[in-house]
Design a protein around this motif. Sequence first.
Motif, PDB file in Angstrom:
ATOM      1  N   THR A  57       0.828  -1.218   0.000  1.00  0.00           N
ATOM      2  CA  THR A  57       0.000   0.000   0.000  1.00  0.00           C
ATOM      3  C   THR A  57       0.854   1.257   0.000  1.00  0.00           C
ATOM      4  O   THR A  57       0.615   2.196  -0.777  1.00  0.00           O
ATOM      5  CB  THR A  57      -0.927   0.006   1.225  1.00  0.00           C
ATOM      6  N   LEU A  58       1.873   1.294   0.870  1.00  0.00           N
ATOM      7  CA  LEU A  58       2.725   2.479   0.940  1.00  0.00           C
ATOM      8  C   LEU A  58       3.505   2.682  -0.354  1.00  0.00           C
ATOM      9  O   LEU A  58       3.702   3.818  -0.800  1.00  0.00           O
ATOM     10  CB  LEU A  58       3.687   2.360   2.125  1.00  0.00           C
ATOM     11  N   ALA A  59       3.921   1.578  -0.976  1.00  0.00           N
ATOM     12  CA  ALA A  59       4.628   1.693  -2.254  1.00  0.00           C
ATOM     13  C   ALA A  59       3.699   2.242  -3.335  1.00  0.00           C
ATOM     14  O   ALA A  59       4.108   3.103  -4.135  1.00  0.00           O
ATOM     15  CB  ALA A  59       5.173   0.328  -2.666  1.00  0.00           C
ATOM     16  N   SER A  60       2.461   1.781  -3.357  1.00  0.00           N
ATOM     17  CA  SER A  60       1.514   2.284  -4.359  1.00  0.00           C
ATOM     18  C   SER A  60       1.136   3.734  -4.076  1.00  0.00           C
ATOM     19  O   SER A  60       0.948   4.526  -5.005  1.00  0.00           O
ATOM     20  CB  SER A  60       0.255   1.407  -4.382  1.00  0.00           C
ATOM     21  N   ARG A  61       1.044   4.090  -2.788  1.00  0.00           N
ATOM     22  CA  ARG A  61       0.755   5.478  -2.433  1.00  0.00           C
ATOM     23  C   ARG A  61       1.881   6.399  -2.924  1.00  0.00           C
ATOM     24  O   ARG A  61       1.628   7.490  -3.454  1.00  0.00           O
ATOM     25  CB  ARG A  61       0.624   5.624  -0.913  1.00  0.00           C
ATOM     26  N   LEU A  62       3.126   5.970  -2.740  1.00  0.00           N
ATOM     27  CA  LEU A  62       4.268   6.765  -3.187  1.00  0.00           C
ATOM     28  C   LEU A  62       4.258   6.929  -4.702  1.00  0.00           C
ATOM     29  O   LEU A  62       4.458   8.037  -5.219  1.00  0.00           O
ATOM     30  CB  LEU A  62       5.573   6.114  -2.733  1.00  0.00           C
ATOM     31  N   LYS A  63       4.015   5.848  -5.419  1.00  0.00           N
ATOM     32  CA  LYS A  63       3.995   5.897  -6.882  1.00  0.00           C
ATOM     33  C   LYS A  63       2.893   6.825  -7.384  1.00  0.00           C
ATOM     34  O   LYS A  63       3.112   7.642  -8.294  1.00  0.00           O
ATOM     35  CB  LYS A  63       3.802   4.493  -7.442  1.00  0.00           C
ATOM     36  N   ALA A  64       1.702   6.712  -6.776  1.00  0.00           N
ATOM     37  CA  ALA A  64       0.588   7.563  -7.203  1.00  0.00           C
ATOM     38  C   ALA A  64       0.846   9.023  -6.878  1.00  0.00           C
ATOM     39  O   ALA A  64       0.479   9.920  -7.648  1.00  0.00           O
ATOM     40  CB  ALA A  64      -0.698   7.084  -6.533  1.00  0.00           C
TER      41      ALA A  64
END
Length: 495
Positions: free
Chosen positions: A193-200
């Motif tokens: 989740t945190l990785a996807s939040r950073l990418k977005a």
Amino acid sequence: MKARLWIILVVVSAALQIFSLPPYNFWWLGFLFAVPLFVFYLKEGRLWRLIFGTLIYRFLFALGAVYFIFDPVVFGIPIIVFLGFPVAFFVARRFLGERAAIFSLPLFWAVFDYLASASGFFPSFAINSGAILGQGPFLGLARWGGFLGMGFFVILVNWLIFLGYYRRHSRPLIPILLAVGFLLLGWQISSATLASRLKAYEVLPRSFRIAAISTNPLGTEFDGLRNIEITPEKQAEFLARIEAFLAPLKEKLSARQVDLVALPEALVDVNVTNDVDKEALQKFNITNNGGLIQSYRALARSAGTRVVANLTTIEQGKKYNSNLFFSPSGELEAVYHKRSLAIGGEYWPFGTWRPFYFGWFLKGSQANAARYGDNVVFHPEYSFSFGKGGTVLFDNLKIASPICLEIHDPTRLRRAVRGGANIIINTSSNLWVPLGIENYLALTNNLRRIEAVWLRVPIIVSGRRDIAGIFTPDGSIESIGFANQFNVLIGEVKF
């Protein structure tokens, strides 16, 4: 159950939960703290003792976690609300049987812990069981239900470990292995989740360079000037004092290229009642603090940037704690009035009644008498009015601007984000925290971090005796402390 044993169990639960939260940060204790309490529930069959034991647990927990701002009036209601938990467990055991009651524990806890956090005069999400996850590798679980979902995950693991004790005579390892499995799964989901939040967040199309300001002084020459009048002969002198106070900040901003400057709450804490700014009057019916408004307008012009400034405003005879939004040309474009006022500091709903211990604030030193003598508890006529509205539209930005303790109400922030807020700017002042400021800020910053991840929007903080900080939706924090008079943090915010 022997009295000595159940007292030990509830005290141990309270202690484990206290040390699982900031500033201690032993977050892993958060997956164990409720186990002793559940053992007490299992062994105790009398409703009055279940209620009394839970009352002791919640009182000790609140006192230990927020000793620096603990107050029976403020925290009494959440403690009473949580007493619905032992009642629900007792009723379930009486009518559905022990097994059904035991299996209902995680749901009962999550519901009543959330209701307790949302109730009362001071939302206490900073010490909600879900707040435990803000420090460790499970922060990303905020994506599901915020504090409600995180609190359920924490208590579910506690319950599975307790279930190992409950089934100690029949396959006790099964629930323990399930607890380990849930922890591993939650860790992986959180990381993803945190990785996807950073990418977005990194690919968002727009960005602002924001200057967040923090300041340290416990007091300035303007503090306490909350209801004064300035004669025409003295007005120029008074404005010169404000300009001299803001001059170091102007100098620090002069060489910085920023799009927006966020000032702390009550940076210049005055209320000049007979001083009107023409634009503020025409646009927003503001009839006070005209000179201060002009000073902030001049700050925006000199820095060539947008400015968010906090001050006391009076509209149609009502006093508000307000954030004012100035364009780079100095035009006053929007106003937000604080909606959730601080009991005891900004309003007092009990008329002339006050707890006996409030009298202690006026004793002991002249400093205390000066600080609390004009408090609304003693003078209800000084109370602020409750504001209305949510986000403000500011130069094609939709901004939620919670003032001080409003950041502690994530449900209100969620409504603002659902209403289209691009960013959250939290202006604050922690002069009201007489001791334990480090503990308070550790809990508050943990709360802000969770909210940024949950709501997927950046949170900017500017405060007196608070950090200047930027919290991003991937859980990252960029901040500076408040060692000097004006501390400036420059950072990029995407939206």
